[in-house]
Design an enzyme around this catalytic site. Structure first.
Site, PDB file in Angstrom:
ATOM      1  N   LYS A  33       0.727  -1.438  -0.122  1.00 53.99           N
ATOM      2  CA  LYS A  33      -0.217   0.216   0.097  1.00 53.99           C
ATOM      3  C   LYS A  33       0.611   1.064  -0.448  1.00 53.99           C
ATOM      4  O   LYS A  33       2.164   0.901  -0.316  1.00 53.99           O
ATOM      5  CB  LYS A  33      -0.488   0.365   1.347  1.00 53.99           C
ATOM      6  N   TYR A 250      18.075  29.025   7.036  1.00 52.38           N
ATOM      7  CA  TYR A 250      17.154  29.838   8.755  1.00 52.38           C
ATOM      8  C   TYR A 250      17.579  30.006   9.595  1.00 52.38           C
ATOM      9  O   TYR A 250      17.728  28.664   9.778  1.00 52.38           O
ATOM     10  CB  TYR A 250      15.811  28.868   7.292  1.00 52.38           C
TER      11      TYR A 250
END
EC number: 5.1.1.1
Length: 353
Positions: A33, A250
């Protein structure tokens, strides 16, 4: 071409499936899946087709993709059907749906089916997510049998804490499952990856190995001989000298405590590498250990090259895989290997084996 790649080792996938089947002893559904946990469902199913007893997916569209690719083995739909219209295709393609709530029984009772369905009846033994509880299990089984529209009924459950061998929750779930299904005939399916490896009492007719197929060990200690299937790599695309006291990236999360040589790598959170990965997260550069420094950006991240004078533009950087355990990266980032693997995108997938 951007150097970000996911190398998928299909020999490792087959090794892990064989290990699961050997440890469990019964038949094993290869759980593919979510695009085989990010590895490519069709390619993985095709690689296992010669030896897998069957496959498991979440829903109909995932199963139809496998059938269209020539996969003929048993396919179980772990979420079952979402509406009655899907039952026609389920029958036409020989799929085995899970039944986990009463509305799905009603769909089967009211459907005009070309032939009986083999179904998997889900027992809620304590995870409390889906399935029938206690006496409702027997009632559901009787309704399905009385409908005249089902063939074999496999009884299944799912464990919430099988990856925690020190707690008793799995033993309690086993006892609750046995009580709820006592006297009901049919095959049983209990063991997920962690139960395959750590709970022999859960070994029954069908196992459902998922994460272990892809080489991420769900059990503490990671001593089960699994081989990583995905190696996530990229390359250094620029090099910068960072002075002592200079910030990087950042938020200036990282500040150089001494002069540093920094490599800029073409990999970011838009590719699936976790933004939450802290400074010091391990990487391997040209076969040598190093670490992440600075906050992960959307398309790029930065690694320490200070002690790797031979590394430079074009150097290969492994983010996880053969040399960097994905569980270690996941733990540092406050997540799990399942999520990291499922999130990989925008990179070139290369298959071998």
């Amino acid at each position: 071409m951007r150097p970000a790649t996911a190398l998928i080792d299909l020999d490792a996938l087959r090794h892990n499936y064989r290990l699961a089947r050997s440890r469990h002893g019964g038949r094993a559904l290869a759980v593919v899946k979510a695009n085989a946990y990010g590895h490519g469902a069709v390619r993985c199913a095709q690689a296992l087709a010669a030896e897998a007893d069957g496959f498991a997916v979440a829903f109909l569209d995932e199963a139809l993709e496998l059938r269209a690719a020539g996969i003929t083995q048993t396919i179980v739909l772990l979420e079952g059907v979402f509406d009655a219209a899907e039952l026609e295709q389920v029958v036409a393609h020989g799929l085995w749906p899970v039944v986990h709530h009463a509305a799905q029984i009603e769909m089967i009772e009211q459907a005009a089916l070309a032939r009986p369905l083999d179904i998997w009846l889900k027992v809620n033994s304590g995870m409390n997510r889906a399935g029938f509880v206690g006496d409702a299990v027997g009632s559901a089984w009787q309704r399905l049998r009385a409908s005249g529209k089902v063939g074999e009924i496999t009884l299944m459950t799912h464990f919430a804490r099988a990856d925690e061998p020190q707690v008793i929750a799995t033993a309690e779930q086993l006892a609750d499952f046995d009580t709820a299904t006592r006297g009901l005939p049919g095959p049983r399916s209990l063991a997920n990856s962690a139960a395959v490896l750590g709970w022999p009492d859960a070994h029954a007719d069908w196992a459902r190995p998922g994460i272990l197929l892809y080489g991420a060990d769900p059990m503490p200690g990671e001593g089960n001989g699994l081989q990583p299937v995905m190696t996530l790599e990229s390359g250094v695309i620029a090099v910068r000298d960072l002075a002592a006291g200079a910030p990087l990236g950042y938020g200036a999360r990282y500040v150089a405590e001494r002069p540093r040589r920094i490599g800029l790598v073409a990999m970011g959170y838009a590719d699936g590498y976790p933004r939450s990965a802290p400074d010091g997260t391990p990487v391997v550069v040209d076969g040598q250990p190093s670490m992440l420094v600075g906050r992960v950006s959307m398309d790029m991240l930065t690694v320490d090259l200070t002690d790797l004078p031979q590394a430079g533009i074009g150097s290969r950087v492994e983010l996880w895989g053969r040399q960097v355990p994905i569980n270690q990266v996941a733990a540092g980032a406050g997540t799990i290997a399942y999520e990291l693997l499922c999130n990989v995108k925008r990179v070139v997938f290369r298959y071998r084996g």
